[in-house]
Design a protein around this motif. Structure first.
Motif, PDB file in Angstrom:
ATOM      1  N   ARG A  55     -40.934  23.142 -21.400  1.00 23.69           N
ATOM      2  CA  ARG A  55     -41.967  22.137 -21.211  1.00 23.69           C
ATOM      3  C   ARG A  55     -41.623  20.847 -21.951  1.00 23.69           C
ATOM      4  O   ARG A  55     -42.025  19.756 -21.539  1.00 23.69           O
ATOM      5  N   ALA A  56     -40.864  20.965 -23.039  1.00 28.21           N
ATOM      6  CA  ALA A  56     -40.430  19.766 -23.759  1.00 28.21           C
ATOM      7  C   ALA A  56     -39.511  18.902 -22.893  1.00 28.21           C
ATOM      8  O   ALA A  56     -39.352  17.703 -23.145  1.00 28.21           O
ATOM      9  N   LEU A  57     -38.920  19.497 -21.870  1.00 30.81           N
ATOM     10  CA  LEU A  57     -38.058  18.729 -20.969  1.00 30.81           C
ATOM     11  C   LEU A  57     -38.820  17.591 -20.299  1.00 30.81           C
ATOM     12  O   LEU A  57     -38.243  16.537 -19.998  1.00 30.81           O
ATOM     13  N   TRP A  58     -40.124  17.779 -20.064  1.00 31.09           N
ATOM     14  CA  TRP A  58     -40.927  16.717 -19.444  1.00 31.09           C
ATOM     15  C   TRP A  58     -41.036  15.517 -20.377  1.00 31.09           C
ATOM     16  O   TRP A  58     -40.999  14.359 -19.936  1.00 31.09           O
ATOM     17  N   MET A  59     -41.193  15.779 -21.680  1.00 30.40           N
ATOM     18  CA  MET A  59     -41.192  14.675 -22.636  1.00 30.40           C
ATOM     19  C   MET A  59     -39.846  13.971 -22.611  1.00 30.40           C
ATOM     20  O   MET A  59     -39.762  12.741 -22.664  1.00 30.40           O
ATOM     21  N   MET A  60     -38.779  14.766 -22.522  1.00 31.08           N
ATOM     22  CA  MET A  60     -37.449  14.190 -22.527  1.00 31.08           C
ATOM     23  C   MET A  60     -37.233  13.280 -21.323  1.00 31.08           C
ATOM     24  O   MET A  60     -36.569  12.242 -21.426  1.00 31.08           O
ATOM     25  N   VAL A  61     -37.799  13.661 -20.173  1.00 32.91           N
ATOM     26  CA  VAL A  61     -37.686  12.813 -18.979  1.00 32.91           C
ATOM     27  C   VAL A  61     -38.304  11.445 -19.252  1.00 32.91           C
ATOM     28  O   VAL A  61     -37.701  10.396 -18.977  1.00 32.91           O
ATOM     29  N   GLY A  62     -39.535  11.448 -19.794  1.00 35.13           N
ATOM     30  CA  GLY A  62     -40.190  10.189 -20.110  1.00 35.13           C
ATOM     31  C   GLY A  62     -39.428   9.385 -21.156  1.00 35.13           C
ATOM     32  O   GLY A  62     -39.286   8.159 -21.042  1.00 35.13           O
ATOM     33  N   LEU A  71     -36.197   9.514 -21.845  1.00 43.86           N
ATOM     34  CA  LEU A  71     -34.943   8.996 -21.302  1.00 43.86           C
ATOM     35  C   LEU A  71     -35.180   7.795 -20.399  1.00 43.86           C
ATOM     36  O   LEU A  71     -34.386   6.848 -20.388  1.00 43.86           O
ATOM     37  N   ILE A  72     -36.276   7.813 -19.639  1.00 38.90           N
ATOM     38  CA  ILE A  72     -36.618   6.647 -18.817  1.00 38.90           C
ATOM     39  C   ILE A  72     -36.874   5.446 -19.716  1.00 38.90           C
ATOM     40  O   ILE A  72     -36.395   4.333 -19.463  1.00 38.90           O
ATOM     41  N   GLY A  73     -37.648   5.689 -20.797  1.00 41.56           N
ATOM     42  CA  GLY A  73     -37.931   4.604 -21.730  1.00 41.56           C
ATOM     43  C   GLY A  73     -36.674   4.074 -22.401  1.00 41.56           C
ATOM     44  O   GLY A  73     -36.474   2.859 -22.498  1.00 41.56           O
ATOM     45  N   LEU A  97     -46.953  14.956 -21.388  1.00 42.82           N
ATOM     46  CA  LEU A  97     -45.710  15.087 -22.140  1.00 42.82           C
ATOM     47  C   LEU A  97     -44.753  13.939 -21.829  1.00 42.82           C
ATOM     48  O   LEU A  97     -44.134  13.357 -22.731  1.00 42.82           O
ATOM     49  N   ALA A  98     -44.636  13.612 -20.534  1.00 43.12           N
ATOM     50  CA  ALA A  98     -43.745  12.520 -20.141  1.00 43.12           C
ATOM     51  C   ALA A  98     -44.215  11.192 -20.732  1.00 43.12           C
ATOM     52  O   ALA A  98     -43.403  10.368 -21.168  1.00 43.12           O
ATOM     53  N   LEU A  99     -45.539  10.981 -20.743  1.00 45.77           N
ATOM     54  CA  LEU A  99     -46.085   9.744 -21.308  1.00 45.77           C
ATOM     55  C   LEU A  99     -45.783   9.636 -22.792  1.00 45.77           C
ATOM     56  O   LEU A  99     -45.464   8.554 -23.296  1.00 45.77           O
ATOM     57  N   GLN A 100     -45.892  10.760 -23.502  1.00 44.96           N
ATOM     58  CA  GLN A 100     -45.560  10.758 -24.930  1.00 44.96           C
ATOM     59  C   GLN A 100     -44.133  10.276 -25.154  1.00 44.96           C
ATOM     60  O   GLN A 100     -43.867   9.441 -26.019  1.00 44.96           O
ATOM     61  N   GLY A 101     -43.205  10.835 -24.392  1.00 39.20           N
ATOM     62  CA  GLY A 101     -41.805  10.458 -24.548  1.00 39.20           C
ATOM     63  C   GLY A 101     -41.563   9.004 -24.207  1.00 39.20           C
ATOM     64  O   GLY A 101     -40.844   8.294 -24.919  1.00 39.20           O
ATOM     65  N   PHE A 102     -42.189   8.537 -23.124  1.00 40.98           N
ATOM     66  CA  PHE A 102     -41.993   7.153 -22.687  1.00 40.98           C
ATOM     67  C   PHE A 102     -42.534   6.170 -23.718  1.00 40.98           C
ATOM     68  O   PHE A 102     -41.865   5.196 -24.082  1.00 40.98           O
ATOM     69  N   VAL A 158     -40.362   3.290 -25.686  1.00 38.30           N
ATOM     70  CA  VAL A 158     -40.578   1.877 -25.363  1.00 38.30           C
ATOM     71  C   VAL A 158     -41.289   1.124 -26.482  1.00 38.30           C
ATOM     72  O   VAL A 158     -41.025  -0.059 -26.708  1.00 38.30           O
ATOM     73  N   ALA A 159     -42.185   1.806 -27.204  1.00 39.38           N
ATOM     74  CA  ALA A 159     -42.981   1.125 -28.224  1.00 39.38           C
ATOM     75  C   ALA A 159     -42.308   1.080 -29.584  1.00 39.38           C
ATOM     76  O   ALA A 159     -42.935   0.701 -30.567  1.00 39.38           O
ATOM     77  N   ASN A 160     -41.047   1.449 -29.650  1.00 37.99           N
ATOM     78  CA  ASN A 160     -40.328   1.473 -30.922  1.00 37.99           C
ATOM     79  C   ASN A 160     -39.482   0.201 -31.069  1.00 37.99           C
ATOM     80  O   ASN A 160     -38.410   0.093 -30.472  1.00 37.99           O
TER      81      ASN A 160
END
Length: 207
Positions: free
Chosen positions: A39-46, A48-50, A115-120, A124-126
């Motif tokens: 499930r952490a893979l979904w965060m990783m997708v977001g 990586l897009i960011g 999860l994806a939103l968290q990663g994105f 992006v906000a860093n």
């Protein structure tokens, strides 16, 4: 295309930086701990897009314009930081979908889009990420070669290394969950994960 000599220097340089504990790696470890690696893979997708968007913008010079507008960065930082800190507080209290249930396999998992939103947002906000790519990328760009092809190559390398690094951290989180879960310390595990998540949020907002 880029020269092999350039890539032979860029790859170990970025690998060392990527493996260094940071916001995205900490987030990967926390989600590996609370949600599992799959499930952490979904965060990783977001994420990586960011990261891909930030790297592309930095390489194209957009980051220079963004850094002249601190109010925009402050908005990204505080909104993203507050969101992650809120989730961390809920996890610390063993509440919400991000927390580990008392029975480790019970309870509804966090949503994929959440999860994806968290990663994105984390990527992006860093502002340090923007500044980092502004410093890292230019030395590896050759003005005598097409800029677009070089950026595509470097970003592909960056995303590959970033993905592998996050997998390492997420797997470490899953291992920690298994060790503490066997001893019945699920509440302690939630508090560890929640504290780390709050730390990521504060880091993002104040860093």
């Amino acid at each position: 295309m880029m020269s092999w000599a350039t890539l032979s220097v860029f790859v170990p340089t970025f690998l060392l930086v990527s493996l260094t504990p940071g916001m995205c790696m900490t987030l990967a470890m926390v989600l590996g701990m609370t949600q599992g690696v799959k499930r952490a893979l979904w965060m990783m997708v977001g994420e990586l897009i960011g990261v891909g968007l930030v790297a592309a913008a930095a390489g194209a010079g957009v980051a220079a314009l963004m850094l002249r507008q601190p109010a925009l960065f402050m908005a990204f930082k505080w909104v993203g930081g507050a969101y992650l800190a809120y989730i961390g507080i809920m996890m610390w209290r063993s509440r919400g979908r991000m927390a580990i249930p008392n029975e480790l396999e019970a309870g509804p998992p966090a949503g994929r889009w959440q999860l994806a939103l968290q990663g994105f947002l984390t990527a992006v906000a860093n502002p340090k990420g923007w500044a980092f790519f502004m410093v890292l990328l230019p030395p590896f760009l050759d003005s005598s070669r097409p800029l677009g092809q070089q950026l595509i190559t470097l970003i592909a390398v960056i995303l590959t290394i970033e993905f592998v690094s996050m997998l390492v951290y997420a797997t470490g989180g899953k291992t920690l969950r298994r060790v503490l879960g066997k001893s019945g310390n699920v509440r302690l595990l939630n508090r560890i994960a929640g504290t780390l998540m709050i730390g990521v949020g504060v880091w993002l907002a104040l860093g």
